[in-house]
Scaffold this active site. Sequence first.
Site, PDB file in Angstrom:
ATOM      1  N   ASP A  83       2.111  -5.158  -1.693  1.00  0.00           N
ATOM      2  CA  ASP A  83       2.187  -6.575  -2.091  1.00  0.00           C
ATOM      3  C   ASP A  83       0.902  -7.402  -2.283  1.00  0.00           C
ATOM      4  O   ASP A  83       0.063  -7.519  -1.280  1.00  0.00           O
ATOM      5  CB  ASP A  83       3.171  -7.113  -1.364  1.00  0.00           C
ATOM      6  N   ASP A 108      -2.770  -1.177   0.209  1.00  0.00           N
ATOM      7  CA  ASP A 108      -1.865  -1.933   0.448  1.00  0.00           C
ATOM      8  C   ASP A 108      -0.806  -2.179  -0.720  1.00  0.00           C
ATOM      9  O   ASP A 108      -1.311  -1.814  -2.112  1.00  0.00           O
ATOM     10  CB  ASP A 108      -2.361  -3.271   0.895  1.00  0.00           C
ATOM     11  N   ASP A 132      -5.446  -7.374   0.752  1.00  0.00           N
ATOM     12  CA  ASP A 132      -5.407  -8.834   0.255  1.00  0.00           C
ATOM     13  C   ASP A 132      -5.189  -9.544   1.396  1.00  0.00           C
ATOM     14  O   ASP A 132      -5.701 -10.712   1.085  1.00  0.00           O
ATOM     15  CB  ASP A 132      -4.555  -8.956  -0.885  1.00  0.00           C
TER      16      ASP A 132
END
Length: 269
Positions: free
Chosen positions: A14, A12, A196
């Site tokens: 961001d 991922d 996240d």
Amino acid sequence: MTLGPRLLVFSDLDGTLLDHRTYAWQPAAAALERLRLAGCGVILASSKTAAEIAPLRDAIGLADWPAIVENGGGLLAPGADGTEIAQTYAELRAAIARLPQGFTGFGDMTPQEITDHTGLPSDGAVRAQARQFSEPGLWIGTDADRDAFVAAAQDAGLTVQRGGRFLTLSFGGTKADRMDEVIDRYRPEHTLALGDAPNDAAMLERAEIAVVVANPASPGIPPLEREDSPGATRGRIIRTKAEGPAGWAEAVNAILDDLATTKDPNPHG
């Protein structure tokens, strides 16, 4: 038979490889270089558009690898610049317009509004609007009304995913779906995924090794299935203490150290 890379990394962006506040990836530069030198692949996997990911992928030095765009809505081919346009987006916007009000998508915002909500520079905001497969946006209203909106979207055949800031609507397809395509193509010996936010959970579950990168600004990822039943798990789950690219690098380096000291019992599959 040609062997694939020893390790294929799905990451991922961001809040994971990119710092949540500054969007910097440089704290992970040394770990990325170590992966490159070891012949490992890194597949960026994000809600970002192909137009956003292509220049970032080039800057990081990953242009030889595909990328998963728009939360799994599609794949950006190695070397592609992300300018292809899909009719899917217009059809998606029409479907969203028929849902209860309260959702403000990127297609409803000006580039300046996207900058205000994301911190992206003006040119980055324009690239974020170059959508092909999905529509992220903000919910304006109560939690109960949001739940009703999500139910209506699902009844209309749409998929709704929640990321760190936004709800994202699409006609389906997840990071894990695209991950399967990439794994089938490259046939790695090991897979690692890092994320996240809740929309990363399926990707993390799919990988042999999963890293949940700390991000206090994210809703967080509840315990994964493999964490609840360690006796029946394959691979392992790691949760970092450091945030963003610093946590990313710490976990990747530890995994590379571990792989360097172990050998597969059947390295040729």
